[in-house]
Design a protein around this motif. Structure first.
Motif, PDB file in Angstrom:
ATOM      1  N   ASN A 222       0.847  -1.188   0.000  1.00 33.90           N
ATOM      2  CA  ASN A 222       0.000   0.000   0.000  1.00 33.90           C
ATOM      3  C   ASN A 222       0.881   1.234   0.000  1.00 33.90           C
ATOM      4  O   ASN A 222       2.055   1.163  -0.359  1.00 33.90           O
ATOM      5  CB  ASN A 222      -0.972  -0.029   1.177  1.00 33.90           C
ATOM      6  CG  ASN A 222      -0.273   0.101   2.514  1.00 33.90           C
ATOM      7  OD1 ASN A 222       0.954   0.136   2.587  1.00 33.90           O
ATOM      8  ND2 ASN A 222      -1.037   0.152   3.582  1.00 33.90           N
ATOM      9  N   HIS A 223       0.340   2.361   0.432  1.00 36.65           N
ATOM     10  CA  HIS A 223       1.081   3.618   0.369  1.00 36.65           C
ATOM     11  C   HIS A 223       1.620   4.016   1.728  1.00 36.65           C
ATOM     12  O   HIS A 223       0.879   4.397   2.624  1.00 36.65           O
ATOM     13  CB  HIS A 223       0.175   4.727  -0.157  1.00 36.65           C
ATOM     14  CG  HIS A 223       0.861   6.055  -0.258  1.00 36.65           C
ATOM     15  ND1 HIS A 223       0.630   7.089   0.618  1.00 36.65           N
ATOM     16  CD2 HIS A 223       1.797   6.507  -1.123  1.00 36.65           C
ATOM     17  CE1 HIS A 223       1.382   8.127   0.297  1.00 36.65           C
ATOM     18  NE2 HIS A 223       2.094   7.800  -0.767  1.00 36.65           N
ATOM     19  N   GLU A 224       2.912   3.886   1.910  1.00 35.14           N
ATOM     20  CA  GLU A 224       3.604   4.314   3.109  1.00 35.14           C
ATOM     21  C   GLU A 224       3.071   3.637   4.359  1.00 35.14           C
ATOM     22  O   GLU A 224       2.031   3.004   4.358  1.00 35.14           O
ATOM     23  CB  GLU A 224       3.576   5.839   3.245  1.00 35.14           C
ATOM     24  CG  GLU A 224       4.326   6.524   2.113  1.00 35.14           C
ATOM     25  CD  GLU A 224       4.459   8.011   2.320  1.00 35.14           C
ATOM     26  OE1 GLU A 224       3.695   8.599   3.101  1.00 35.14           O
ATOM     27  OE2 GLU A 224       5.342   8.596   1.676  1.00 35.14           O
ATOM     28  N   LYS A 225       3.800   3.794   5.441  1.00 35.31           N
ATOM     29  CA  LYS A 225       3.526   2.990   6.625  1.00 35.31           C
ATOM     30  C   LYS A 225       2.421   3.517   7.531  1.00 35.31           C
ATOM     31  O   LYS A 225       1.988   2.818   8.430  1.00 35.31           O
ATOM     32  CB  LYS A 225       4.804   2.824   7.444  1.00 35.31           C
ATOM     33  CG  LYS A 225       5.396   4.132   7.946  1.00 35.31           C
ATOM     34  CD  LYS A 225       6.655   3.850   8.736  1.00 35.31           C
ATOM     35  CE  LYS A 225       7.295   5.141   9.238  1.00 35.31           C
ATOM     36  NZ  LYS A 225       8.483   4.870  10.041  1.00 35.31           N
ATOM     37  N   ASN A 226       1.947   4.766   7.326  1.00 37.42           N
ATOM     38  CA  ASN A 226       0.910   5.252   8.234  1.00 37.42           C
ATOM     39  C   ASN A 226      -0.492   4.875   7.786  1.00 37.42           C
ATOM     40  O   ASN A 226      -1.454   5.043   8.518  1.00 37.42           O
ATOM     41  CB  ASN A 226       1.016   6.770   8.421  1.00 37.42           C
ATOM     42  CG  ASN A 226       0.818   7.533   7.119  1.00 37.42           C
ATOM     43  OD1 ASN A 226       0.437   6.956   6.101  1.00 37.42           O
ATOM     44  ND2 ASN A 226       1.077   8.829   7.152  1.00 37.42           N
ATOM     45  N   CYS A 227      -0.630   4.395   6.558  1.00 33.29           N
ATOM     46  CA  CYS A 227      -1.905   3.875   6.051  1.00 33.29           C
ATOM     47  C   CYS A 227      -3.030   4.898   6.112  1.00 33.29           C
ATOM     48  O   CYS A 227      -4.192   4.561   6.355  1.00 33.29           O
ATOM     49  CB  CYS A 227      -2.314   2.617   6.817  1.00 33.29           C
ATOM     50  SG  CYS A 227      -1.040   1.362   6.766  1.00 33.29           S
ATOM     51  N   ASN A 228      -2.691   6.151   5.924  1.00 32.29           N
ATOM     52  CA  ASN A 228      -3.717   7.185   5.865  1.00 32.29           C
ATOM     53  C   ASN A 228      -4.313   7.215   4.461  1.00 32.29           C
ATOM     54  O   ASN A 228      -3.668   7.619   3.509  1.00 32.29           O
ATOM     55  CB  ASN A 228      -3.124   8.558   6.209  1.00 32.29           C
ATOM     56  CG  ASN A 228      -2.914   8.728   7.691  1.00 32.29           C
ATOM     57  OD1 ASN A 228      -3.700   8.222   8.490  1.00 32.29           O
ATOM     58  ND2 ASN A 228      -1.872   9.437   8.072  1.00 32.29           N
TER      59      ASN A 228
END
Length: 254
Positions: A222-228
């Motif tokens: 997915n997109h980056e580790k914060n999953c926003n």
């Protein structure tokens, strides 16, 4: 290159699965005990969950190739609660990673794990069917993804869940996904994350995307580790594109 850098950063941060810490199902709910009996926890030698997986045969679990970062590795079957694991649920594995896999950014993110012994199918453990042909998903079709771990998208003060959680996600059209992701690899399915607040996050890697009772995808990135969310779709390996490879390995090991 910006998107590729994010892919590689994601891969390093996760090593995947919950790699040092875990999975997220964002805005999901606990799975009932008698459902999703095919779910597997891929663990390291300390018994810590690192990736998801799912049972497709009495002695094979399917997961993501990028989960192959642990030595040794084992699989736990037969529980939704990772606090309730005993030796009878744990299986050593032999790995069979797709020969073309290099990184999540290149695709082919799929791996079979051969279990050390056949699993006895019962009211706690069952297999899940795979697609029978290519191109088996439809735009906006509602599916589900499950995993163990964090329940919030932020990085601070997150609580990890020991119990299996699930969230419903919708299939996203290929053209929309390619427009959102610059350099999207081939043979993938996009579902969830985009224009929603639901999807997977670090550590759910290897778990199945399930549509109408069939495992059609494998959690990849997915997109980056914060999953926003909601800017980028979640990306899964399209299992239907690898049926020949899967069936050949299963046939050899019968």
């Amino acid at each position: 290159m910006h998107a590729l850098h994010k892919f590689l950063l994601f891969h390093l941060l996760m090593c995947h699965g919950r790699q040092s810490i875990g999975s997220d199902i964002i805005n999901g709910e606990n799975v009932k005990e008698k459902l999703m009996l095919y779910m597997a926890s891929v663990q390291n030698n300390k018994g810590h969950h690192k990736c998801g997986g799912f049972l497709i045969d009495k002695n094979f679990v399917l997961t993501a190739a990028h989960c192959d970062n642990m030595n040794p590795m084992s699989v736990v079957l037969g529980t939704h609660d990772l606090k309730k694991v005993d030796d009878s649920m744990r299986y050593n594995v032999t790995r069979c990673k797709h020969p073309s896999f290099v990184s999540v950014s290149k695709g082919d993110d799929i791996m079979l794990l051969k279990l050390s012994s056949n699993v006895g199918l019962n009211n706690r453990v069952q297999t899940i069917p795979l697609p029978t042909h290519e191109g088996n998903t439809n735009e906006n079709e509602e599916c589900s993804v499950a995993g163990w771990g964090y329940t919030e998208p932020g990085e601070s003060e997150r609580r990890m869940a020991d119990e299996l959680r699930v969230v419903n996600v919708s299939i996203i059209k290929d053209t929309v996904c390619k427009e959102a992701w610059n350099g999207l690899p081939a043979n993938v399915i996009c579902a969830g994350g985009y224009r929603t607040d639901k999807g997977f996050c670090q550590g759910d890697s290897g778990g199945p995307l399930v549509c109408n009772g069939v495992a059609v995808g494998i959690v990849s990135f997915n997109h980056e580790k914060n999953c926003n969310y909601p800017h980028y779709p979640n990306v899964y390996t399209d299992i239907s594109r690898y049926l020949g490879w899967i069936n050949e390995i299963l046939k050899k090991n019968k």
